[in-house]
Design a protein around this motif. Structure first.
Motif, mmCIF file in Angstrom:
data_model
loop_
_atom_site.group_PDB
_atom_site.id
_atom_site.type_symbol
_atom_site.label_atom_id
_atom_site.label_comp_id
_atom_site.label_asym_id
_atom_site.label_seq_id
_atom_site.Cartn_x
_atom_site.Cartn_y
_atom_site.Cartn_z
ATOM 1 N N LEU A 176 53.677 -16.650 -7.877
ATOM 2 C CA LEU A 176 54.430 -15.402 -8.008
ATOM 3 C C LEU A 176 53.857 -14.580 -9.161
ATOM 4 O O LEU A 176 53.760 -15.071 -10.294
ATOM 5 C CB LEU A 176 55.913 -15.702 -8.239
ATOM 6 C CG LEU A 176 56.641 -16.388 -7.078
ATOM 7 C CD1 LEU A 176 58.119 -16.584 -7.402
ATOM 8 C CD2 LEU A 176 56.498 -15.591 -5.794
ATOM 9 N N GLU A 177 53.462 -13.362 -8.832
ATOM 10 C CA GLU A 177 52.871 -12.471 -9.842
ATOM 11 C C GLU A 177 53.099 -11.036 -9.421
ATOM 12 O O GLU A 177 52.875 -10.692 -8.250
ATOM 13 C CB GLU A 177 51.367 -12.784 -9.987
ATOM 14 C CG GLU A 177 50.667 -12.009 -11.066
ATOM 15 C CD GLU A 177 51.281 -12.282 -12.463
ATOM 16 O OE1 GLU A 177 51.120 -11.436 -13.347
ATOM 17 O OE2 GLU A 177 51.968 -13.306 -12.631
ATOM 18 N N GLY A 209 55.685 -18.382 -13.244
ATOM 19 C CA GLY A 209 55.210 -18.411 -14.628
ATOM 20 C C GLY A 209 56.343 -18.443 -15.652
ATOM 21 O O GLY A 209 57.501 -18.256 -15.305
ATOM 22 N N PRO A 210 55.992 -18.655 -16.914
ATOM 23 C CA PRO A 210 56.984 -18.736 -17.998
ATOM 24 C C PRO A 210 57.368 -17.356 -18.509
ATOM 25 O O PRO A 210 56.748 -16.350 -18.127
ATOM 26 C CB PRO A 210 56.220 -19.497 -19.084
ATOM 27 C CG PRO A 210 54.808 -19.026 -18.912
ATOM 28 C CD PRO A 210 54.620 -18.842 -17.406
ATOM 29 N N GLU A 211 58.392 -17.301 -19.359
ATOM 30 C CA GLU A 211 58.703 -16.060 -20.066
ATOM 31 C C GLU A 211 57.434 -15.644 -20.807
ATOM 32 O O GLU A 211 56.745 -16.485 -21.378
ATOM 33 C CB GLU A 211 59.839 -16.282 -21.061
ATOM 34 C CG GLU A 211 61.196 -16.464 -20.421
ATOM 35 C CD GLU A 211 61.467 -15.414 -19.331
ATOM 36 O OE1 GLU A 211 61.621 -15.801 -18.157
ATOM 37 O OE2 GLU A 211 61.413 -14.219 -19.646
ATOM 38 N N LEU A 232 57.102 -9.925 -5.758
ATOM 39 C CA LEU A 232 58.490 -9.811 -5.293
ATOM 40 C C LEU A 232 59.049 -8.442 -5.653
ATOM 41 O O LEU A 232 60.254 -8.269 -5.822
ATOM 42 C CB LEU A 232 59.351 -10.900 -5.938
ATOM 43 C CG LEU A 232 59.055 -12.338 -5.530
ATOM 44 C CD1 LEU A 232 59.806 -13.308 -6.434
ATOM 45 C CD2 LEU A 232 59.416 -12.571 -4.076
ATOM 46 N N GLY A 233 58.130 -7.479 -5.838
ATOM 47 C CA GLY A 233 58.590 -6.127 -6.157
ATOM 48 C C GLY A 233 58.024 -5.666 -7.494
ATOM 49 O O GLY A 233 57.350 -6.425 -8.191
ATOM 50 N N ASN A 235 59.511 -4.591 -10.386
ATOM 51 C CA ASN A 235 60.153 -4.902 -11.674
ATOM 52 C C ASN A 235 59.727 -6.269 -12.209
ATOM 53 O O ASN A 235 59.347 -7.146 -11.440
ATOM 54 C CB ASN A 235 61.680 -4.897 -11.512
ATOM 55 C CG ASN A 235 62.217 -3.477 -11.460
ATOM 56 O OD1 ASN A 235 61.442 -2.517 -11.457
ATOM 57 N ND2 ASN A 235 63.534 -3.361 -11.369
ATOM 58 N N LEU A 237 60.775 -9.648 -13.275
ATOM 59 C CA LEU A 237 61.936 -10.504 -13.055
ATOM 60 C C LEU A 237 61.921 -11.656 -14.050
ATOM 61 O O LEU A 237 60.852 -12.126 -14.454
ATOM 62 C CB LEU A 237 61.910 -11.074 -11.636
ATOM 63 C CG LEU A 237 61.718 -10.069 -10.492
ATOM 64 C CD1 LEU A 237 61.600 -10.798 -9.153
ATOM 65 C CD2 LEU A 237 62.870 -9.064 -10.460
HETATM 66 N N1 SAM Z 1 54.263 -11.401 -16.777
HETATM 67 C C1 SAM Z 1 55.405 -10.800 -17.353
HETATM 68 C C2 SAM Z 1 55.160 -10.557 -18.770
HETATM 69 O O1 SAM Z 1 54.005 -10.342 -19.080
HETATM 70 O O2 SAM Z 1 56.130 -10.460 -19.505
HETATM 71 C C3 SAM Z 1 56.684 -11.443 -17.142
HETATM 72 C C4 SAM Z 1 56.774 -12.880 -16.928
HETATM 73 S S1 SAM Z 1 58.205 -13.145 -15.962
HETATM 74 C C5 SAM Z 1 59.462 -13.090 -17.133
HETATM 75 C C6 SAM Z 1 58.086 -14.819 -15.524
HETATM 76 C C7 SAM Z 1 57.441 -15.086 -14.184
HETATM 77 O O3 SAM Z 1 58.273 -14.581 -13.132
HETATM 78 C C8 SAM Z 1 56.111 -14.434 -13.949
HETATM 79 O O4 SAM Z 1 55.069 -15.182 -14.552
HETATM 80 C C9 SAM Z 1 56.021 -14.464 -12.424
HETATM 81 O O5 SAM Z 1 55.646 -15.742 -11.970
HETATM 82 C C10 SAM Z 1 57.465 -14.189 -12.037
HETATM 83 N N2 SAM Z 1 57.722 -12.774 -11.749
HETATM 84 C C11 SAM Z 1 58.376 -11.891 -12.536
HETATM 85 N N3 SAM Z 1 58.441 -10.678 -11.916
HETATM 86 C C12 SAM Z 1 57.815 -10.810 -10.719
HETATM 87 C C13 SAM Z 1 57.553 -9.938 -9.610
HETATM 88 N N4 SAM Z 1 57.959 -8.669 -9.610
HETATM 89 N N5 SAM Z 1 56.869 -10.420 -8.540
HETATM 90 C C14 SAM Z 1 56.453 -11.722 -8.509
HETATM 91 N N6 SAM Z 1 56.675 -12.606 -9.523
HETATM 92 C C15 SAM Z 1 57.345 -12.164 -10.600
#
Ligand code: SAM
Length: 266
Positions: A176-177, A209-211, A232-233, A235, A237
């Motif tokens: 997920l990215e 992935g992690p925070e 997944l869009g 924003n 998440l």
């Molecule tokens: N990469 C972002 C950052 O640099 O702050 C946020 C990391 S997010 C809090 C944690 C994980 O949720 C990401 O590594 C990804 O795997 C997944 N994720 C968050 N938003 C996503 C989206 N719109 N589509 C797919 N995966 C998402």
């Protein structure tokens, strides 16, 4: 159990620590006994049972003690597992991991595989170790009882990215990215191909992935192991939101496997 007016009333259901068969008896542990007392159950009542490995049954409570309970099993049936979906989730905040454990069980996750990413180390308190794993199992058991499921996810100990990838089942692999392909685009050809080959649906493994996100080397390790980046869009998440939404979307798509006319390659 069906009562007056054909209204189905669901029995109070409990996860057993051991499997069971009918006719027979099964002993439930301290958690279930405590849960029964909280619900003011008395001996003689009918209860539902699941062993978390696909066995579901019904019986009568014959003994309720401080640390255990005994049920006389009257019926038992084996429930097929859902199509396999596995999750590589980040070692992260304890409460948010427990929240995800509950939702993932409701969505019939097959295996729970925590990954210790470099950015996981910045999180405190983070969910790791055997004591925390017992909490995860407890949360999953409660979710199984509530959702009337029959299969608990298989729990793996936390692992490095390399070990987690090496231990991954074969099948469809999605990471997920935000910037990835649309989930539908990534999974449809795999499901259609499986259908055309008359094979069952591929097992699906989701990596989240992690925070703070993946380190570049971590992301490359996934892509190098055949994981397809999916979005997944637009924003950003939280990890638990992304994991739960990804799992729900994959489950919905796998439902289509049984409906071949609905799956047309793009
Ligand atoms: N990469 C972002 C950052 O640099 O702050 C946020 C990391 S997010 C809090 C944690 C994980 O949720 C990401 O590594 C990804 O795997 C997944 N994720 C968050 N938003 C996503 C989206 N719109 N589509 C797919 N995966 C998402």
């Amino acid at each position: 159990m069906v009562v007056g007016a054909g209204v189905a009333v669901s029995l109070p259901t409990f996860v057993t620590d051991e499997s069971f068969s009918a006719p027979g008896t099964v002993t439930l542990g301290e958690d279930a006994a405590h849960h029964m007392r909280v619900r003011r159950l008395e001996t003689g009542v009918r209860v539902g049972l699941v062993d978390g490995a696909g066995m579901r049954g019904e019986g009568v409570l014959t003994q309720l003690a401080k640390r255990h309970a005994v049920v006389s099993v009257e019926s038992a049936e084996s429930v097929e597992p859902a199509l396999p979906v596995h999750l590589l989730l980040p070692v992260a905040d304890k409460d948010r991991m427990l929240w995800l454990a509950e939702k993932a069980t409701e969505l019939e996750l097959s295996s729970w595989r925590p990954v210790l990413y470099r950015r996981s180390r910045n999180v405190n308190p983070r969910g790791e170790g055997t004591t925390f794993q017992q909490k995860v199992r407890g949360r999953m058991a409660a979710a199984l009882e509530q959702s009337r499921g029959a299969h608990l996810p298989v729990l793996y100990p936390e692992a490095s990215v390399e070990h987690a990838v090496a231990a991954c089942p074969s099948g469809a692999r999605l990471v997920l990215e935000q910037g990835g392909k649309r989930l539908f685009e990534a999974l449809t050809p795999l499901i259609a191909d499986a259908r055309d080959r008359g094979a069952g649906a591929p097992a699906v493994t989701l990596a989240v992935g992690p925070e703070g996100g993946f380190e570049e080397s971590e992301f490359e390790a996934f892509v190098g192991a055949g994981f397809v980046p999916v979005s997944l869009g637009r924003n950003i998440l939280r990890f638990e939101t992304a994991a739960q939404s990804g799992l729900a979307a994959v489950r919905a798509m796998l439902e289509l496997v049984g409906a071949p006319d609905l799956i047309q390659p793009l």
